[in-house]
Design an enzyme around this catalytic site. Structure first.
Site, PDB file in Angstrom:
ATOM      1  CE  LYS A  32      10.946  58.298  -4.448  1.00 42.27           C
ATOM      2  NZ  LYS A  32      10.750  58.401  -2.971  1.00 42.27           N
ATOM      3  CD  GLU A  50      -0.211  49.004   4.935  1.00 40.70           C
ATOM      4  OE1 GLU A  50      -0.843  49.913   5.545  1.00 40.70           O
ATOM      5  OE2 GLU A  50       0.963  48.729   5.132  1.00 40.70           O
ATOM      6  CB  CYS A  72      -0.411  51.755   8.671  1.00 43.84           C
ATOM      7  SG  CYS A  72       0.329  50.129   8.470  1.00 43.84           S
ATOM      8  CD  GLU A 130      -2.881  56.827  10.038  1.00 44.99           C
ATOM      9  OE1 GLU A 130      -2.444  55.685  10.260  1.00 44.99           O
ATOM     10  OE2 GLU A 130      -3.025  57.275   8.877  1.00 44.99           O
TER      11      GLU A 130
END
Length: 482
Positions: free
Chosen positions: A178, A253, A287, A385
């Protein structure tokens, strides 16, 4: 390089067939100019459960193939990716904005995961355990976990896929993919190559569409034994909760908020080069990119001056341009978040060194590469972030102060340390609670090394010899002998 729009709808791939013509379309937009670059089917629970059923059926035979057979398929896919590097890279740049040279590099590194795990699958070893009685033989067997569902993000549309496809297929699992709705076209291109590589029907399946509906089907279907997800910590926590009823295996993750520590004895030029590479790669949308910079007082002013000059020289624009170094952020919401972080910092006393505003003359979601100094911990940019081209700098006096600030977060994915002292660097890194540390290295990832985080940055590791472990079950066999 001339941009060519793709208007033909791409399809989903189930059991070796391209399907989805009868479904509504989801448009994919180029963040550099807002133009439609393609469409994919808006699939949901029915298509996902169908894909899972096909993967389950294929698992019965794929899991019985040898590691050498599976490796040959992966190696053919590796070769096809390199052969079609330009097509994959261009698709990636058009749908998510990454500069074309970064996209080309991603294809090469993504393909390397397939080659690595093709070989690593041949090294899945069992054990013989010394017995406690003459009438028994004790062994440990390794078995593939079963059907895997892979949910991938938009920012690395091909590398995040191969880091999951490689170990899953090498271990003997089958997979349902996906991709993100923001950048699904690269996944379609990759699966087209999987078909050319000759994988048996049902081993690889691709569904596109509603994340909530597809995710619901994946988490509720008992035939999915493992979910591997790269994305936000918020969604990762939701998947943990949803996995509880069936005790599904998870690899996650998740988010990060990487600190970059520069000590007084650091090589100034190397530190500047490292932070530029880390903070502004993919317009800050990685990330593990640098989110906050802690510079020791003795080198602070010189670092800010040299860093600002390097950032001002970066060229921003449509990633399809060969000379562009910084592309757009993915969408308007991301652009607004970046602007909010900068405005909040400035309102609380930060100083603007360069950048600090969207590029109004551009058609797309462009924000000027930004450097802030005189930043303090209470500013949003220092604990949330940003996922954009912003580099906030805070002056610190001591190593202990830098470590305390660096660890003051729920995240623990990546950190960076620049110092020429082996003693100082060793002691500092021992105190950092991060799964990945770049010591005098702004780009620390490698296919042969484990990638993953501590704390709320995830569960499990991708890459390295550790990357295949989460796709395997450990089975103890006690054999009675006469």
């Amino acid at each position: 390089m001339k941009q060519e729009l793709k208007t033909k709808q791409s399809l989903m791939y189930l059991n070796g067939k391209w399907v989805g013509e009868d479904l509504a379309e989801l448009r994919v937009l180029n963040p550099a100019n807002g133009e439609v670059v393609g469409c994919v089917p808006n699939g949901g629970e029915a298509e996902t459960n169908e894909a899972i059923e096909f993967a389950y059926e294929a698992f019965q035979t794929w899991s019985q193939t040898t590691a050498y057979e599976r490796a040959e398929h992966l190696k053919r896919l590796h070769a096809l990716m390199l052969e079609h590097q330009e097509e994959l890279a261009k698709t990636m740049t058009l749908e998510m904005g990454k500069p074309i040279n970064e996209s080309r590099g991603e294809v090469v590194s993504a393909a390397a995961y397939l080659e690595w795990f093709a070989e690593e699958g041949k090294r899945v070893y069992g054990e013989t355990i010394p017995t406690h009685t003459p009438g028994k033989r004790l062994q440990v067997w390794r078995k593939p976990v079963g059907v895997v569902a892979a949910i991938t993000p938009w920012n690395f549309p091909v590398a995040m896929l191969t880091r999951k496809i490689g170990p899953a297929l090498a271990a003997g699992c089958t997979i349902v993919i996906k991709p993100s709705g923001e950048s699904p076209l690269t996944a379609v291109k990759l699966v087209e190559l999987c078909e050319k590589a000759g994988f048996p029907k049902g081993v690889i399946n691709l569904v596109t569409g509603s994340s909530s509906k597809i995710g619901k089907a994946i988490m509720e279907n008992e035939k999915v034994r493992k979910v591997t997800f790269t994305g936000s910590t918020e969604v990762g926590k939701m998947l943990i909760r949803q996995s509880a009823d069936q005790v599904k295996r998870l690899s996650l993750e998740l988010g990060g908020h990487a600190p970059f520590i520069v000590l007084d004895d650091a090589n100034l030029d190397a530190a500047v080069e490292g932070v530029v590479a880390s903070a502004f790669r993919n317009a800050g949308q990685t990330c593990i990119c640098t989110n906050r910079i802690y510079v020791q007082a003795g080198i602070h002013d010189a670092f800010v001056d040299k860093f600002a000059a390097a950032v001002k020289a970066l060229k921003v624009g449509n990633g399809i341009d060969e000379t562009v170094q910084i592309g757009p952020v993915i969408n308007q919401a991301s652009l607004e978040k970046v602007a909010h972080h900068v405005e909040d910092a400035l309102s609380k006393g930060a100083s603007l060194v360069t950048g600090g505003a969207p590029l109004d003359d551009a058609k797309g979601n462009f924000y000027a590469p930004t450097v802030l100094c005189n930043v303090t911990p209470e500013m949003v940019v220092m604990h949330e972030e940003t996922f954009g081209p912003v580099a906030p700098i805070q002056k610190v006096e001591t190593v202990e102060e830098a470590v305390a600030f660096a660890n003051d977060t729920q995240y623990g994915l990546a950190a960076y340390v620049y110092t020429e002292s082996v003693s100082a660097g060793t002691k500092l890194i021992e105190q950092l609670n991060y799964g990945i540390v770049g010591w005098n290295d702004g780009v620390p990832t490698a296919v042969q090394a484990p990638f993953g985080g501590m704390k709320e940055s995830g569960i499990g590791r991708e890459g390295g010899r550790q990357g295949i472990e989460d796709y395997l079950e450990t089975q103890f066999v006690s054999i009675g002998v006469n």
